[in-house]
Design a protein around this motif. Sequence first.
Motif, PDB file in Angstrom:
ATOM      1  N   ASP A   1      -5.391   3.756  87.776  1.00  0.00           N
ATOM      2  CA  ASP A   1      -6.726   3.941  87.241  1.00  0.00           C
ATOM      3  C   ASP A   1      -7.766   3.601  88.301  1.00  0.00           C
ATOM      4  OD1 ASP A   1      -5.491   4.485  84.812  1.00  0.00           O
ATOM      5  OD2 ASP A   1      -5.621   2.406  84.137  1.00  0.00           O
ATOM      6  N   PHE A   2      -8.999   4.026  88.072  1.00  0.00           N
ATOM      7  CA  PHE A   2     -10.114   3.658  88.938  1.00  0.00           C
ATOM      8  C   PHE A   2     -10.881   2.532  88.258  1.00  0.00           C
ATOM      9  CE2 PHE A   2      -9.199   7.982  90.224  1.00  0.00           C
ATOM     10  CZ  PHE A   2      -9.330   7.929  91.589  1.00  0.00           C
ATOM     11  N   THR A   3     -11.297   1.523  89.032  1.00  0.00           N
ATOM     12  CA  THR A   3     -11.993   0.379  88.454  1.00  0.00           C
ATOM     13  C   THR A   3     -13.059  -0.141  89.418  1.00  0.00           C
ATOM     14  OG1 THR A   3     -11.689  -1.806  87.440  1.00  0.00           O
ATOM     15  CG2 THR A   3     -10.241  -1.264  89.274  1.00  0.00           C
ATOM     16  N   ILE A   4     -14.109  -0.714  88.843  1.00  0.00           N
ATOM     17  CA  ILE A   4     -15.190  -1.313  89.633  1.00  0.00           C
ATOM     18  C   ILE A   4     -15.783  -2.467  88.823  1.00  0.00           C
ATOM     19  CG2 ILE A   4     -16.965   0.258  88.736  1.00  0.00           C
ATOM     20  CD1 ILE A   4     -18.249   0.192  91.580  1.00  0.00           C
ATOM     21  N   SER A   5     -16.238  -3.495  89.509  1.00  0.00           N
ATOM     22  CA  SER A   5     -16.884  -4.594  88.794  1.00  0.00           C
ATOM     23  C   SER A   5     -18.257  -4.113  88.313  1.00  0.00           C
ATOM     24  CB  SER A   5     -17.041  -5.829  89.686  1.00  0.00           C
ATOM     25  OG  SER A   5     -18.092  -5.644  90.616  1.00  0.00           O
ATOM     26  N   HIS A   6     -18.704  -4.685  87.222  1.00  0.00           N
ATOM     27  CA  HIS A   6     -20.002  -4.299  86.671  1.00  0.00           C
ATOM     28  C   HIS A   6     -21.122  -4.608  87.663  1.00  0.00           C
ATOM     29  CE1 HIS A   6     -23.287  -4.234  83.583  1.00  0.00           C
ATOM     30  NE2 HIS A   6     -22.675  -3.085  83.398  1.00  0.00           N
ATOM     31  N   ARG A   7     -21.021  -5.714  88.355  1.00  0.00           N
ATOM     32  CA  ARG A   7     -22.036  -6.079  89.351  1.00  0.00           C
ATOM     33  C   ARG A   7     -22.101  -5.047  90.482  1.00  0.00           C
ATOM     34  NH1 ARG A   7     -20.937 -11.143  92.563  1.00  0.00           N
ATOM     35  NH2 ARG A   7     -21.027  -9.969  94.455  1.00  0.00           N
ATOM     36  N   ASP A   8     -20.922  -4.637  91.006  1.00  0.00           N
ATOM     37  CA  ASP A   8     -20.895  -3.635  92.071  1.00  0.00           C
ATOM     38  C   ASP A   8     -21.423  -2.298  91.565  1.00  0.00           C
ATOM     39  OD1 ASP A   8     -19.891  -5.420  93.942  1.00  0.00           O
ATOM     40  OD2 ASP A   8     -17.805  -4.911  93.489  1.00  0.00           O
ATOM     41  N   LEU A   9     -21.145  -1.975  90.302  1.00  0.00           N
ATOM     42  CA  LEU A   9     -21.677  -0.747  89.725  1.00  0.00           C
ATOM     43  C   LEU A   9     -23.199  -0.791  89.666  1.00  0.00           C
ATOM     44  CD1 LEU A   9     -21.224   1.969  88.291  1.00  0.00           C
ATOM     45  CD2 LEU A   9     -21.080   0.675  86.138  1.00  0.00           C
ATOM     46  N   LEU A  10     -23.748  -1.878  89.189  1.00  0.00           N
ATOM     47  CA  LEU A  10     -25.210  -1.989  89.079  1.00  0.00           C
ATOM     48  C   LEU A  10     -25.908  -1.971  90.435  1.00  0.00           C
ATOM     49  CD1 LEU A  10     -25.544  -4.560  86.172  1.00  0.00           C
ATOM     50  CD2 LEU A  10     -26.214  -2.145  86.148  1.00  0.00           C
ATOM     51  N   THR A  11     -25.254  -2.492  91.473  1.00  0.00           N
ATOM     52  CA  THR A  11     -25.862  -2.478  92.809  1.00  0.00           C
ATOM     53  C   THR A  11     -25.584  -1.165  93.548  1.00  0.00           C
ATOM     54  OG1 THR A  11     -23.975  -3.556  93.859  1.00  0.00           O
ATOM     55  CG2 THR A  11     -25.758  -4.988  93.036  1.00  0.00           C
ATOM     56  N   GLY A  12     -24.771  -0.293  92.937  1.00  0.00           N
ATOM     57  CA  GLY A  12     -24.464   0.997  93.560  1.00  0.00           C
ATOM     58  C   GLY A  12     -23.478   0.911  94.702  1.00  0.00           C
ATOM     59  N   ASP A  13     -22.694  -0.171  94.777  1.00  0.00           N
ATOM     60  CA  ASP A  13     -21.726  -0.344  95.857  1.00  0.00           C
ATOM     61  C   ASP A  13     -20.424   0.379  95.504  1.00  0.00           C
ATOM     62  OD1 ASP A  13     -20.220  -1.079  98.021  1.00  0.00           O
ATOM     63  OD2 ASP A  13     -20.446  -3.243  97.711  1.00  0.00           O
ATOM     64  N   LEU A  14     -20.422   1.710  95.617  1.00  0.00           N
ATOM     65  CA  LEU A  14     -19.276   2.505  95.216  1.00  0.00           C
ATOM     66  C   LEU A  14     -18.101   2.377  96.174  1.00  0.00           C
ATOM     67  CD1 LEU A  14     -21.044   5.690  93.862  1.00  0.00           C
ATOM     68  CD2 LEU A  14     -20.440   3.569  92.687  1.00  0.00           C
ATOM     69  N   ASP A  15     -18.311   1.755  97.342  1.00  0.00           N
ATOM     70  CA  ASP A  15     -17.187   1.457  98.226  1.00  0.00           C
ATOM     71  C   ASP A  15     -16.254   0.425  97.592  1.00  0.00           C
ATOM     72  OD1 ASP A  15     -18.026   3.214 100.174  1.00  0.00           O
ATOM     73  OD2 ASP A  15     -19.127   1.685 101.297  1.00  0.00           O
ATOM     74  N   ARG A  16     -16.708  -0.207  96.530  1.00  0.00           N
ATOM     75  CA  ARG A  16     -15.907  -1.233  95.847  1.00  0.00           C
ATOM     76  C   ARG A  16     -15.051  -0.658  94.708  1.00  0.00           C
ATOM     77  NH1 ARG A  16     -16.689  -6.500  97.979  1.00  0.00           N
ATOM     78  NH2 ARG A  16     -15.422  -6.910  96.178  1.00  0.00           N
ATOM     79  N   ILE A  17     -15.093   0.662  94.509  1.00  0.00           N
ATOM     80  CA  ILE A  17     -14.198   1.268  93.528  1.00  0.00           C
ATOM     81  C   ILE A  17     -12.769   1.091  94.028  1.00  0.00           C
ATOM     82  CG2 ILE A  17     -13.453   3.410  92.418  1.00  0.00           C
ATOM     83  CD1 ILE A  17     -16.346   4.403  92.616  1.00  0.00           C
ATOM     84  N   GLU A  18     -11.888   0.659  93.157  1.00  0.00           N
ATOM     85  CA  GLU A  18     -10.482   0.433  93.503  1.00  0.00           C
ATOM     86  C   GLU A  18      -9.603   1.334  92.657  1.00  0.00           C
ATOM     87  OE1 GLU A  18      -9.633  -3.681  92.861  1.00  0.00           O
ATOM     88  OE2 GLU A  18     -11.449  -4.337  93.871  1.00  0.00           O
ATOM     89  N   ARG A  19      -8.409   1.576  93.139  1.00  0.00           N
ATOM     90  CA  ARG A  19      -7.397   2.294  92.355  1.00  0.00           C
ATOM     91  C   ARG A  19      -6.106   1.499  92.410  1.00  0.00           C
ATOM     92  NH1 ARG A  19      -5.063   8.470  92.133  1.00  0.00           N
ATOM     93  NH2 ARG A  19      -4.997   8.483  89.878  1.00  0.00           N
ATOM     94  N   PRO A  20      -6.058   0.408  91.645  1.00  0.00           N
ATOM     95  CA  PRO A  20      -4.844  -0.417  91.658  1.00  0.00           C
ATOM     96  C   PRO A  20      -3.695   0.277  90.943  1.00  0.00           C
ATOM     97  CG  PRO A  20      -6.363  -1.236  90.017  1.00  0.00           C
ATOM     98  CD  PRO A  20      -7.071  -0.127  90.748  1.00  0.00           C
ATOM     99  N   GLN A  21      -2.486   0.036  91.412  1.00  0.00           N
ATOM    100  CA  GLN A  21      -1.329   0.561  90.719  1.00  0.00           C
ATOM    101  C   GLN A  21      -1.096  -0.250  89.454  1.00  0.00           C
ATOM    102  OE1 GLN A  21       1.300   0.895  94.410  1.00  0.00           O
ATOM    103  NE2 GLN A  21       1.937   2.626  93.146  1.00  0.00           N
ATOM    104  N   PRO A  22      -0.610   0.408  88.397  1.00  0.00           N
ATOM    105  CA  PRO A  22      -0.384  -0.311  87.137  1.00  0.00           C
ATOM    106  C   PRO A  22       0.701  -1.361  87.281  1.00  0.00           C
ATOM    107  CG  PRO A  22       0.128   2.055  86.933  1.00  0.00           C
ATOM    108  CD  PRO A  22      -0.288   1.800  88.327  1.00  0.00           C
ATOM    109  N   THR A  23       0.597  -2.370  86.453  1.00  0.00           N
ATOM    110  CA  THR A  23       1.632  -3.402  86.410  1.00  0.00           C
ATOM    111  C   THR A  23       2.513  -3.170  85.195  1.00  0.00           C
ATOM    112  OG1 THR A  23       0.179  -4.893  85.199  1.00  0.00           O
ATOM    113  CG2 THR A  23       0.216  -5.114  87.590  1.00  0.00           C
ATOM    114  N   ARG A  24       3.709  -3.577  85.296  1.00  0.00           N
ATOM    115  CA  ARG A  24       4.638  -3.464  84.171  1.00  0.00           C
ATOM    116  C   ARG A  24       4.731  -4.814  83.477  1.00  0.00           C
ATOM    117  NH1 ARG A  24       6.393  -0.357  88.344  1.00  0.00           N
ATOM    118  NH2 ARG A  24       7.151   1.718  87.852  1.00  0.00           N
ATOM    119  N   SER A  25       4.735  -4.778  82.139  1.00  0.00           N
ATOM    120  CA  SER A  25       4.851  -6.051  81.417  1.00  0.00           C
ATOM    121  C   SER A  25       6.246  -6.272  80.929  1.00  0.00           C
ATOM    122  CB  SER A  25       3.933  -6.117  80.229  1.00  0.00           C
ATOM    123  OG  SER A  25       3.054  -5.107  80.070  1.00  0.00           O
TER     124      SER A  25
END
Length: 109
Positions: free
Chosen positions: A85-109
Amino acid sequence: MLWYPPLDPDRLTVPALDSHTGKAPDLDATVPVDHWVLFSTDEAPSDWGAPVVYPGDMRHRLRAYLPTAVVGRHYGRGQTLPNGDFTISHRDLLTGDLDRIERPQPTRS
């Protein structure tokens, strides 16, 4: 488009698992991407993001759910990324720092 209360109020996550085989996604794969990932938030100031213009004949009830502004990034042009999935912190989103978008691999539970 998804609108949801996030599990972590400090992060926005866009579901984006890829599967180009017709089978369940390979959670360990690196996959070719061709995505526009757009984010919005009800907490953005009025001068934030790119304004969205909707057709004048759109139902008012539908319009009430749609964002007035968005920010985003294109992932493509032969690029590959870990599946996830693609994810970003709300703070980075509000400041427009789109370089902080991440695509972490899913974890298995």
